[in-house]
Design an enzyme around this catalytic site. Sequence first.
Site, PDB file in Angstrom:
ATOM      1  N   GLU A  51      -7.087  30.123  77.931  1.00  0.00           N
ATOM      2  CA  GLU A  51      -7.623  29.082  77.048  1.00  0.00           C
ATOM      3  C   GLU A  51      -6.647  27.928  76.898  1.00  0.00           C
ATOM      4  O   GLU A  51      -7.049  26.755  76.821  1.00  0.00           O
ATOM      5  CB  GLU A  51      -7.946  29.685  75.672  1.00  0.00           C
ATOM      6  CG  GLU A  51      -8.702  28.755  74.735  1.00  0.00           C
ATOM      7  CD  GLU A  51      -7.815  27.904  73.832  1.00  0.00           C
ATOM      8  OE1 GLU A  51      -8.348  27.039  73.114  1.00  0.00           O
ATOM      9  OE2 GLU A  51      -6.576  28.106  73.847  1.00  0.00           O
ATOM     10  N   ASP A  81      -3.989  34.433  76.036  1.00  0.00           N
ATOM     11  CA  ASP A  81      -2.827  33.712  76.563  1.00  0.00           C
ATOM     12  C   ASP A  81      -2.136  32.881  75.490  1.00  0.00           C
ATOM     13  O   ASP A  81      -2.739  32.504  74.478  1.00  0.00           O
ATOM     14  CB  ASP A  81      -3.219  32.819  77.741  1.00  0.00           C
ATOM     15  CG  ASP A  81      -4.150  31.686  77.344  1.00  0.00           C
ATOM     16  OD1 ASP A  81      -5.123  31.941  76.611  1.00  0.00           O
ATOM     17  OD2 ASP A  81      -3.905  30.531  77.767  1.00  0.00           O
TER      18      ASP A  81
END
Length: 407
Positions: A176, A81
Amino acid sequence: MKEIIKDRFLRYVGVDTQSDDNSSTCPSTAKQLVLLRMLHDELKGFGLSDVSMDENGYVMATLPANNGKTGPAIGFVAHVDTSPDMPGDNIKPGIIENWDGKDIVLNSGLGIVLSPADFPEMKQYAGQTLIVTDGTTLLGADDKAGITEIMTAVEYLVNHPEIKHGPVKIGFTPDEEIGRGVDHFDVKKFAADWAYTLDGGEIGELEFENFNAAYAKISIQGRNIHPGYAKGKMQNALLMATEFNALLPVFDRPEFTQDYEGFFHLMKMEGSVEKSMIQYIIRDHDRALFEQRKVTMKQCADFMNQRYGEGCFTLEMKDQYYNMREKVEPEYHIVETARLAMEAVGVKPKIKPIRGGTDGSRLSYMGLLCPNIFAGGHNFHGKFEFVPLESMEKATEVILKIVELNA
């Protein structure tokens, strides 16, 4: 290898994988699954065993040992991400070959320039190939550079069986950037003796210390009265919010701190005269000082409730992660292996604390010791993000050397 790295990285940053901290799903955005499926299929195409992608999007795989004996299984982890702080779609990378050390115009129409005058660390990359943004999005080197390096190293090992190695474990995670990267990470299934995240910054970074971290949200109930008749009655929640912030030490803010110094960081302030809300992150490397910072936050809320009335300030506070040094230092050989690998490929190690956190910090407390290695990028989460191609090449070489040293 350099061309392979460049092409792979550009392919990965072309996939929008921005996470969303307002979502309660895992992954927080379905679009992260696009890249996760791509990685799953590529790992299968390499011929790895135990390639899997679970219902939460976590991708894991194993490159079996070829050294004829059992040994430590070494893991490499990265997240797919990108940060919600800046647009992550329609990324249009610029390739600056043999950079001349001068200003780089990212977007002439918007007047956005990446300049070594503003970012002097750029100067060390003169003559190298820089990959930059077009000034309207982030780049995504955090952490698609890490993904690229891991995938390139694995492919190289598959194609060069003469490099002897033990079991190599690969893991890719979602979310994350919003603090949920290992919420559903199955350490037992991953089955590595230890691992490394490829999620650091400039070339040479090697980190086994990070902040202890907490989040604080303060909801403020004011009293809205017509301003013409407000004397002695109005309690302006917006001003109450600024008054709360003024109670915290001025020089304990990110813009005044460095190295091991902690801080209170005001992240968000919104609302009206009747109600407002402020959000902070609390950080410190020292656990005792970290706990004291949380006490200070509570004392400020208590004081403001005494001043304005009980219940006017409601504090919600929770820990996010802790300093992995406590877990990793007793097994320092893990850090030493990475240091030796860097030196072996001509990279000068820069062992320093992370002024932030990684998936590795939480994994270390989940039983998987996991220091952090450079991925090569700079200025993450913004339009001035860039990554030198040569740094990505060196990170790939470091992975290969770690695997070789552990054979």
